[in-house]
Motif scaffolding. Sequence first.
Motif, PDB file in Angstrom:
ATOM      1  N   PRO A   1      -3.928   6.215   2.414  1.00 15.10           N
ATOM      2  CA  PRO A   1      -3.698   5.303   1.292  1.00 15.10           C
ATOM      3  C   PRO A   1      -4.070   5.959  -0.035  1.00 15.10           C
ATOM      4  CG  PRO A   1      -5.157   4.315   2.941  1.00 15.10           C
ATOM      5  CD  PRO A   1      -4.951   5.731   3.328  1.00 15.10           C
ATOM      6  N   VAL A   2      -3.144   5.885  -1.003  1.00 17.98           N
ATOM      7  CA  VAL A   2      -3.371   6.497  -2.317  1.00 17.98           C
ATOM      8  C   VAL A   2      -3.099   5.532  -3.465  1.00 17.98           C
ATOM      9  CG1 VAL A   2      -2.961   8.853  -1.505  1.00 17.98           C
ATOM     10  CG2 VAL A   2      -1.055   7.484  -2.401  1.00 17.98           C
ATOM     11  N   GLY A   3      -2.716   4.313  -3.156  1.00 17.04           N
ATOM     12  CA  GLY A   3      -2.450   3.367  -4.218  1.00 17.04           C
ATOM     13  C   GLY A   3      -1.977   2.041  -3.673  1.00 17.04           C
ATOM     14  N   PHE A   4      -1.819   1.104  -4.608  1.00 18.70           N
ATOM     15  CA  PHE A   4      -1.342  -0.219  -4.215  1.00 18.70           C
ATOM     16  C   PHE A   4      -0.702  -0.903  -5.406  1.00 18.70           C
ATOM     17  CE2 PHE A   4      -4.768  -1.829  -6.602  1.00 18.70           C
ATOM     18  CZ  PHE A   4      -4.723  -3.206  -6.646  1.00 18.70           C
ATOM     19  N   ALA A   5       0.016  -1.959  -5.124  1.00 24.09           N
ATOM     20  CA  ALA A   5       0.538  -2.865  -6.146  1.00 24.09           C
ATOM     21  C   ALA A   5       0.336  -4.279  -5.622  1.00 24.09           C
ATOM     22  CB  ALA A   5       2.015  -2.597  -6.415  1.00 24.09           C
ATOM     23  N   LEU A   6      -0.067  -5.170  -6.512  1.00 23.06           N
ATOM     24  CA  LEU A   6      -0.289  -6.573  -6.162  1.00 23.06           C
ATOM     25  C   LEU A   6       0.472  -7.412  -7.167  1.00 23.06           C
ATOM     26  CD1 LEU A   6      -3.534  -8.178  -5.011  1.00 23.06           C
ATOM     27  CD2 LEU A   6      -2.251  -9.284  -6.835  1.00 23.06           C
ATOM     28  N   TRP A   7       1.244  -8.387  -6.684  1.00 23.18           N
ATOM     29  CA  TRP A   7       2.090  -9.205  -7.548  1.00 23.18           C
ATOM     30  C   TRP A   7       2.182 -10.629  -7.054  1.00 23.18           C
ATOM     31  CZ3 TRP A   7       3.866  -6.242  -3.627  1.00 23.18           C
ATOM     32  CH2 TRP A   7       4.763  -6.839  -2.738  1.00 23.18           C
TER      33      TRP A   7
ATOM     34  N   ILE B   1       0.858  -1.179   0.000  1.00 20.34           N
ATOM     35  CA  ILE B   1       0.000   0.000   0.000  1.00 20.34           C
ATOM     36  C   ILE B   1       0.895   1.230   0.000  1.00 20.34           C
ATOM     37  CG2 ILE B   1      -1.780   1.284   1.262  1.00 20.34           C
ATOM     38  CD1 ILE B   1      -2.737  -1.505   0.308  1.00 20.34           C
ATOM     39  N   ALA B   2       0.584   2.173  -0.879  1.00 21.61           N
ATOM     40  CA  ALA B   2       1.287   3.460  -0.905  1.00 21.61           C
ATOM     41  C   ALA B   2       0.450   4.465  -0.133  1.00 21.61           C
ATOM     42  CB  ALA B   2       1.488   3.930  -2.338  1.00 21.61           C
ATOM     43  N   GLU B   3       1.112   5.207   0.736  1.00 28.33           N
ATOM     44  CA  GLU B   3       0.429   6.227   1.538  1.00 28.33           C
ATOM     45  C   GLU B   3       1.134   7.569   1.384  1.00 28.33           C
ATOM     46  OE1 GLU B   3      -1.196   3.430   5.200  1.00 28.33           O
ATOM     47  OE2 GLU B   3       0.684   4.510   5.467  1.00 28.33           O
ATOM     48  N   VAL B   4       0.348   8.608   1.287  1.00 27.18           N
ATOM     49  CA  VAL B   4       0.867   9.972   1.307  1.00 27.18           C
ATOM     50  C   VAL B   4       0.292  10.642   2.541  1.00 27.18           C
ATOM     51  CG1 VAL B   4       0.852  12.221   0.155  1.00 27.18           C
ATOM     52  CG2 VAL B   4       1.154  10.141  -1.194  1.00 27.18           C
ATOM     53  N   GLU B   5       1.181  11.133   3.377  1.00 29.28           N
ATOM     54  CA  GLU B   5       0.770  11.743   4.645  1.00 29.28           C
ATOM     55  C   GLU B   5      -0.132  10.807   5.440  1.00 29.28           C
ATOM     56  OE1 GLU B   5       2.463  14.309   5.317  1.00 29.28           O
ATOM     57  OE2 GLU B   5       3.043  14.935   3.300  1.00 29.28           O
TER      58      GLU B   5
END
Length: 160
Positions: free
Chosen positions: A62-68, A55-59
Amino acid sequence: MTLAIRPARPSDAALIHRFVTELAAFEREPDAVEATPESFTEALFASPPAAEAVIAEVEGEPVGFALWFHNFSTWKGKRGLYLEDLYVTPSARGKGVGRALLIHLAGIAAGRGCARFEWSVLDWNQPAIDFYRAMGAVGMDEWTIQRVEGDALARLAALK
């Protein structure tokens, strides 16, 4: 801006589901998502997991994710890392979140001794293609994805 990337937790299953649903709408398939928060919990946190996510977080938001998941190259004799989905919310695009996610996953792939880091992109998504090329990706123009699913999968499996 404080950007952080962290491993997904079981409590993120509904968030991941929301991001996947938003991605499906962006990819012009708003009704295609059959996955549920429960199926993401099962896939990502079983032992062994079927896939992994960050999970990508700004401040702290959560603002995004990547799944692999890992695949395997018989030609290289090593596993690879296959990015199934990368999504950044519209409000966070252009702020380096996608770049940070790709760099993070490249680090995981390199750290695990993967021979390749691969993903697919829709041929009409030129901004994404341009972004990936700028990050060093090379298009595999001679390859096409083949898929069997649903009733066709059941029929194929039933052949003797």
